[in-house]
Design a protein around this motif. Structure first.
Motif: not given
Length: 241
Positions: A108-111, A175-181
Motif C-alpha cells: 500500500l505505501d509503495a503504491a 491500523e489507523r495509518q493503514a485506514t487513512h492510506l
C-alpha cells in the motif's frame, strides 16, 4: 619321471584367476535407441554471453524509447527504482511516457509513493495493463492520463494484505495509518471512475474482479490497447502501389 616315496615335494603356488578381459576404455551403452559403442553427439550449449546483464540492457533500451515497465511485486525498493525512472524521463524530455503494468501487485505505501510521483510529473503518462493487476497497484493505473488494457488484462479491486506487530498501542496506530492510506486510495479511484467512495470501498472489500470490457464500463480504463502502427521501412511507394 618317477618321484621317490620319501621325496619332499614343494607346494604348488596358489592358483590365481586372471582378471576378465574388459575393453578399454569401457564401451558406453548409449541410449536405448542408439547402437552400442556409437559416440554420443555433444549437446549444444546455450548461454547468454552477458548473463545477468541483458535484462538491464533491455530496460535501458526501453527507457530510451520512454517506456517504463513495472511487473511482479512492487515493494518499497522497487517503488524507488520506478520513481527514479519516471523522474529521469520527466527531466530529460517533454514527450509522453508509456507505463507498462505487467501482472502487478503492490504494498500500500509503495503504491502511494509512486502515485505521488505520477501526480507530480509534468509530462503525460499513458498506462497499459497486461495480466492481472490487483490491490493498491490499481492506483498506479488511476494516476495515468490515459489508461488502456490488453485483451488478457484482469483488474482486481481488493484491499491490501497487511501485517501488524508490536505493542497494542503500536498496532492501533499502524491500523489507523493503514485506514487513512486506504481511504486515500479509494478517493483517487473514485475521482478517476466517477463513482462514490463508498462503492469503491465496498468493491475493494469484496475483491471485485473486472474484465477489460467491465473495466471500461467501470471507468477504470478508456479502452483496449490498439495495435501499434507498422514499422516504417523507408521505402517510397511506387507508381503502381
Amino acid at each position: 619321471m618317477t618321484i621317490p616315496p620319501n621325496a619332499v615335494v614343494p607346494p604348488m603356488p596358489p592358483w590365481r584367476p586372471q582378471p576378465p578381459e574388459y575393453p578399454w576404455p569401457p564401451a558406453y551403452p548409449g541410449p536405448p535407441d542408439r547402437p552400442p559403442n556409437q559416440p554420443v553427439p555433444a549437446q549444444p550449449t546455450r548461454a547468454w554471453s552477458d548473463r545477468g546483464e541483458w535484462p538491464g540492457r533491455l530496460y535501458d533500451r526501453l527507457l530510451e524509447q520512454r517506456i517504463v515497465m513495472a511487473h511482479g511485486w512492487l515493494d518499497n525498493e522497487a517503488a524507488t527504482r520506478l520513481c527514479a525512472q519516471l523522474l529521469t524521463l520527466d527531466a530529460e524530455g517533454t514527450q509522453p511516457i508509456r507505463l507498462e503494468l505487467q501482472s502487478l501487485d503492490a504494498e500500500l505505501d509503495a503504491a502511494l509513493s509512486v502515485m505521488g510521483v505520477l501526480d507530480a510529473l509534468r509530462v503525460p503518462v499513458s498506462a497499459y495493463v497486461a495480466g492481472r493487476i490487483r490491490g493498491p497497484a490499481v492506483g498506479l493505473l488511476a494516476l495515468a492520463d490515459h489508461r488502456y488494457g490488453y485483451p488478457s488484462a484482469v483488474f482486481v479491486l481488493s484491499e491490501p494484505r497487511l501485517q501488524f506487530d508490536g505493542t497494542v498501542a503500536a498496532v492501533t496506530e499502524q491500523e489507523r495509518q493503514a485506514t487513512h492510506l486506504l481511504d486515500e486510495l479509494a478517493a483517487r479511484l473514485a475521482a478517476v471512475t466517477g463513482r462514490e467512495v463508498e462503492q469503491i470501498r465496498s468493491d475493494l472489500e469484496h475483491q471485485r474482479m473486472l474484465t477489460v470490457d467491465e473495466a471500461i464500463d467501470y471507468g477504470l480504463i478508456e479502452g483496449r490497447a490498439e495495435p501499434r502502427k507498422p514499422a516504417q521501412t523507408g521505402l517510397q511507394p511506387g507508381p503502381h502501389d
